[in-house]
Motif scaffolding. Structure first.
Motif, PDB file in Angstrom:
ATOM      1  N   VAL A  82      30.043  -7.607  11.841  1.00 44.18           N
ATOM      2  CA  VAL A  82      31.093  -8.248  11.037  1.00 44.18           C
ATOM      3  C   VAL A  82      31.865  -7.254  10.176  1.00 44.18           C
ATOM      4  CG1 VAL A  82      29.863 -10.444  11.000  1.00 44.18           C
ATOM      5  CG2 VAL A  82      29.483  -8.779   9.156  1.00 44.18           C
ATOM      6  N   GLY A  83      31.532  -5.975  10.292  1.00 42.78           N
ATOM      7  CA  GLY A  83      32.270  -4.959   9.547  1.00 42.78           C
ATOM      8  C   GLY A  83      31.991  -4.938   8.061  1.00 42.78           C
ATOM      9  N   ARG A  84      30.732  -5.228   7.695  1.00 43.03           N
ATOM     10  CA  ARG A  84      30.329  -5.188   6.290  1.00 43.03           C
ATOM     11  C   ARG A  84      29.344  -4.059   6.071  1.00 43.03           C
ATOM     12  NH1 ARG A  84      33.734  -7.960   2.931  1.00 43.03           N
ATOM     13  NH2 ARG A  84      34.166 -10.053   3.730  1.00 43.03           N
ATOM     14  N   GLY A  85      29.405  -3.446   4.888  1.00 41.66           N
ATOM     15  CA  GLY A  85      28.505  -2.352   4.570  1.00 41.66           C
ATOM     16  C   GLY A  85      27.061  -2.822   4.416  1.00 41.66           C
ATOM     17  N   PHE A  86      26.128  -1.971   4.778  1.00 37.40           N
ATOM     18  CA  PHE A  86      24.706  -2.310   4.710  1.00 37.40           C
ATOM     19  C   PHE A  86      24.288  -2.674   3.291  1.00 37.40           C
ATOM     20  CE2 PHE A  86      20.306  -0.882   3.966  1.00 37.40           C
ATOM     21  CZ  PHE A  86      19.641  -1.704   4.857  1.00 37.40           C
ATOM     22  N   TRP A  87      24.609  -1.835   2.308  1.00 39.44           N
ATOM     23  CA  TRP A  87      24.185  -2.089   0.933  1.00 39.44           C
ATOM     24  C   TRP A  87      24.915  -3.287   0.341  1.00 39.44           C
ATOM     25  CZ3 TRP A  87      19.796  -0.100  -0.043  1.00 39.44           C
ATOM     26  CH2 TRP A  87      19.447   1.152   0.471  1.00 39.44           C
ATOM     27  N   PRO A 103      30.002 -19.706   7.518  1.00 35.44           N
ATOM     28  CA  PRO A 103      29.520 -19.565   8.906  1.00 35.44           C
ATOM     29  C   PRO A 103      28.822 -18.220   9.136  1.00 35.44           C
ATOM     30  CG  PRO A 103      31.723 -20.488   8.904  1.00 35.44           C
ATOM     31  CD  PRO A 103      31.445 -20.046   7.497  1.00 35.44           C
ATOM     32  N   GLN A 104      29.308 -17.153   8.508  1.00 31.57           N
ATOM     33  CA  GLN A 104      28.651 -15.848   8.662  1.00 31.57           C
ATOM     34  C   GLN A 104      27.273 -15.851   8.021  1.00 31.57           C
ATOM     35  OE1 GLN A 104      31.677 -13.286   6.959  1.00 31.57           O
ATOM     36  NE2 GLN A 104      32.428 -12.663   8.973  1.00 31.57           N
ATOM     37  N   LEU A 105      27.139 -16.560   6.908  1.00 28.59           N
ATOM     38  CA  LEU A 105      25.825 -16.674   6.270  1.00 28.59           C
ATOM     39  C   LEU A 105      24.842 -17.353   7.221  1.00 28.59           C
ATOM     40  CD1 LEU A 105      24.036 -16.406   3.714  1.00 28.59           C
ATOM     41  CD2 LEU A 105      24.862 -18.682   3.058  1.00 28.59           C
ATOM     42  N   ASP A 106      25.289 -18.406   7.877  1.00 30.49           N
ATOM     43  CA  ASP A 106      24.434 -19.095   8.854  1.00 30.49           C
ATOM     44  C   ASP A 106      24.018 -18.143   9.970  1.00 30.49           C
ATOM     45  OD1 ASP A 106      24.703 -21.445   7.401  1.00 30.49           O
ATOM     46  OD2 ASP A 106      26.386 -22.177   8.616  1.00 30.49           O
ATOM     47  N   ASP A 107      24.982 -17.372  10.461  1.00 33.25           N
ATOM     48  CA  ASP A 107      24.684 -16.432  11.544  1.00 33.25           C
ATOM     49  C   ASP A 107      23.710 -15.355  11.088  1.00 33.25           C
ATOM     50  OD1 ASP A 107      26.361 -17.813  13.219  1.00 33.25           O
ATOM     51  OD2 ASP A 107      28.064 -16.432  12.983  1.00 33.25           O
ATOM     52  N   MET A 108      23.930 -14.839   9.881  1.00 30.87           N
ATOM     53  CA  MET A 108      23.056 -13.778   9.393  1.00 30.87           C
ATOM     54  C   MET A 108      21.637 -14.283   9.202  1.00 30.87           C
ATOM     55  SD  MET A 108      23.575 -11.048   6.278  1.00 30.87           S
ATOM     56  CE  MET A 108      23.306 -12.226   4.958  1.00 30.87           C
ATOM     57  N   LEU A 109      21.485 -15.549   8.820  1.00 30.70           N
ATOM     58  CA  LEU A 109      20.155 -16.114   8.682  1.00 30.70           C
ATOM     59  C   LEU A 109      19.411 -16.089  10.018  1.00 30.70           C
ATOM     60  CD1 LEU A 109      17.914 -17.576   7.147  1.00 30.70           C
ATOM     61  CD2 LEU A 109      19.093 -19.733   7.644  1.00 30.70           C
TER      62      LEU A 109
END
Length: 283
Positions: free
Chosen positions: A116-121, A51-57
């Motif tokens: 979502v609390g994930r690092g940029f790189w 679901p996060q992949l869908d949102d990031m798209l």
């Protein structure tokens, strides 16, 4: 000699609605992003949920369109668009800059990473191998539209192509050289490199293969992203020698084009980051 087929840029007519091939290529690029992204998630990469992949798209799609259009406006045709500001919003008429879209995606990834609390790189390392197939789809769209044609090629080149859409530019270029005028008279136009297909191969297929293979093993965070910068920058810099140069903000030049000026920082920054991240522990 090959002749560009002059495809109808409209793929489907649905009453008053016209669905363009270029738009369909964008949709294909997004679909490939999701398909390959889900494959990576199912095979050991847990940086995101599906679901996060869908949102990031969705975030990335906005970044591509807004950044790509603003890049075209600011890097290539500021005078025209500032004189016709309403046309800035007419994205269906074409005119998208990769480098602008790239910056738009970086901003979108940074915003989503904070959400979502994930690092940029960490996120860009995941995204980088998914991008080239979308770029390949975009170049197919360029070819179908018969736009961004190449520089003049030798008639001896088996795949030298006549682009009837370039007729006016052919006439202008032919006036600069007796040899080009002879080619114009003999073939009815100047034979050119199908540079869209070169870019399809280099920026799309080759870059995808390199990044997919490199990212298959654990790497220090940031190195996959750095390799993307280097790989795309080099692929674009090389392909620009076969693509008819655009008249960007630095003017039209056959020596170094606007696309090459914009790609140089990618190569330099990519090399610096690759060395920098290489000193870190794998993770």
């Amino acid at each position: 000699m090959l002749i560009h087929p002059q495809f109808d840029p409209v793929a489907i007519h649905l009453g008053p609605l016209a669905v363009h091939w270029y738009g369909l290529m964008y949709l294909l690029g997004f679909a490939l992003f999701l398909t390959m992204g889900k494959y990576r998630l199912k095979n050991g990469n847990d940086v995101l949920t599906v679901p996060q992949l869908d949102d990031m798209l969705m975030y990335g799609a906005v970044g591509v369109v807004v950044g790509g259009r603003l890049g075209e406006v600011l890097f290539y045709q500021p005078g025209y668009y500032f004189s016709h500001p309403l046309e800035i919003f007419m994205v269906w008429k074409g005119g998208m800059s990769f480098h602008g879209g790239f910056l738009g995606v970086l901003i979108a990834v940074a915003i989503y990473g904070r959400k979502v609390g994930r690092g940029f790189w960490q996120l860009t390392d995941f995204v980088a191998p998914l991008v080239p197939l979308g770029l390949a789809a975009g170049r197919v769209g360029n070819f179908i539209n018969g736009e961004l044609w190449g520089r003049v090629a030798s008639p001896d080149l088996p795949w030298a192509m006549l682009f009837p859409q370039a007729r006016m530019e052919d006439i202008a270029e032919a006036q600069q050289s007796a040899d080009l005028m002879n080619m114009l008279m003999q073939y009815g136009g100047l034979l050119r490199h199908p540079s869209q297909l070169y870019e399809f191969a280099l920026e799309g297929i080759v870059l995808f293969g390199a990044l997919w293979i490199y990212s298959a093993k654990p790497r220090a965070t940031g190195k996959v992203s750095a390799l993307f910068l280097i790989g795309y920058g080099l692929a674009r810099f090389i392909s620009e020698y076969f693509r008819n140069p655009d008249a960007g903000i630095f003017g039209k030049s056959d020596v170094i084009s606007m696309g090459q000026w914009l790609s140089l920082p990618m190569i330099v920054i990519g090399v610096a980051l690759f060395v920098f991240f290489g000193r870190r522990k794998q993770g």
